[in-house]
Design an enzyme around this catalytic site. Structure first.
Site, PDB file in Angstrom:
ATOM      1  N   ASP A 120      31.204 112.018 170.312  1.00 28.34           N
ATOM      2  CA  ASP A 120      31.286 112.477 168.942  1.00 28.34           C
ATOM      3  C   ASP A 120      30.692 113.888 168.912  1.00 28.34           C
ATOM      4  O   ASP A 120      30.023 114.303 169.868  1.00 28.34           O
ATOM      5  CB  ASP A 120      30.510 111.530 168.028  1.00 28.34           C
ATOM      6  CG  ASP A 120      30.418 112.024 166.612  1.00 28.34           C
ATOM      7  OD1 ASP A 120      31.457 112.355 166.028  1.00 28.34           O
ATOM      8  OD2 ASP A 120      29.283 112.092 166.089  1.00 28.34           O
ATOM      9  N   ASP A 137      29.546 116.134 165.489  1.00 28.13           N
ATOM     10  CA  ASP A 137      28.504 116.362 164.485  1.00 28.13           C
ATOM     11  C   ASP A 137      27.511 115.207 164.477  1.00 28.13           C
ATOM     12  O   ASP A 137      27.892 114.045 164.313  1.00 28.13           O
ATOM     13  CB  ASP A 137      29.127 116.525 163.098  1.00 28.13           C
ATOM     14  CG  ASP A 137      29.979 117.781 163.001  1.00 28.13           C
ATOM     15  OD1 ASP A 137      29.702 118.734 163.738  1.00 28.13           O
ATOM     16  OD2 ASP A 137      30.932 117.796 162.194  1.00 28.13           O
TER      17      ASP A 137
END
Length: 220
Positions: free
Chosen positions: A17, A19
């Site tokens: 991932d 952010d």
């Protein structure tokens, strides 16, 4: 966590991932959504709670079904692009060393953001960009659907069971688990439900991620 979970070997592919996992952009995201919400007389906190777990078009449908989604998206894109140019944010400690140590073709980014924005943030924080980036425009369903992570595995030529997902958010954890992958949680005080391993920081996880990928840890 069971002994069976502890013995799982995710193999040599790592799916990150972005952010909250590699880049600390929480304040930026909250600020952008607050500005957007304020323009439409909506409660910023309520909007942000929805935005955390859905893609923008899904967020608009949930919090402002009376507004034109295309216009909402265009306005949000302007705010986010401006934030990429002027906002203050940084990579999490250990991110640069970790990503630069992974072999090309052995890792990917899976994000609910858009690739051009990720590239802008990575350029400003000095992070390398991999060959495979699965963004919001690449799939019809966002996290917690397994589709983003399955798409990344397919593009890498990897089987789901050979992939390690590194996530900070419950929706991303759910997506990785539904994809049949090993999921490790980072950057949170408590473990998101379902993760196979949990680390309070990315730096703490980095040597273990490299070991799982079959790479010697470079003094992280």
């Amino acid at each position: 966590m069971t002994s069976e979970d502890e013995q799982r070997n995710p193999g040599r592919y790592v799916l990150f991932d972005v952010d909250g996992t590699l880049v600390d952009a929480v304040d930026n995201q909250r600020r952008v959504w607050a500005t957007w919400a304020g323009r439409h007389g909506l409660d910023a906190a309520d909007v942000y709670r929805v935005a955390l777990r859905t893609r923008p078009l899904e967020t608009f449908a949930a919090v402002a079904p009376h507004l034109d989604r295309a216009e909402c998206l265009a306005a949000l894109h302007e705010l986010e692009d401006e934030d990429v140019r002027t906002g203050a944010y940084a990579a999490f400690d250990g991110a640069s060393q970790l990503l630069n140590a992974l072999p090309p073709g052995a890792w990917a980014l899976v994000t609910s953001n858009y690739e051009h924005r990720v590239r802008g943030r990575f350029a400003r924080t000095g992070l390398p960009v991999p060959r495979v980036v699965v963004d919001a425009a690449a799939v019809e369903e966002g996290k917690p659907s397994p589709l983003p992570y399955l798409t990344a595995a397919e593009r890498l030529g990897a089987r789901p069971e050979d992939c390690l997902v590194v996530e900070d958010a419950p929706s991303g954890v759910e997506a990785g688990l539904r994809a049949g992958m090993t999921v490790w949680g980072v950057n949170s005080a408590t473990a998101p439900a379902g993760v196979h391993r949990h680390f309070t920081s990315l730096r703490e996880a980095a040597p273990e991620i490299l070991t799982a990928a079959g790479v010697p840890a470079p003094g992280l």
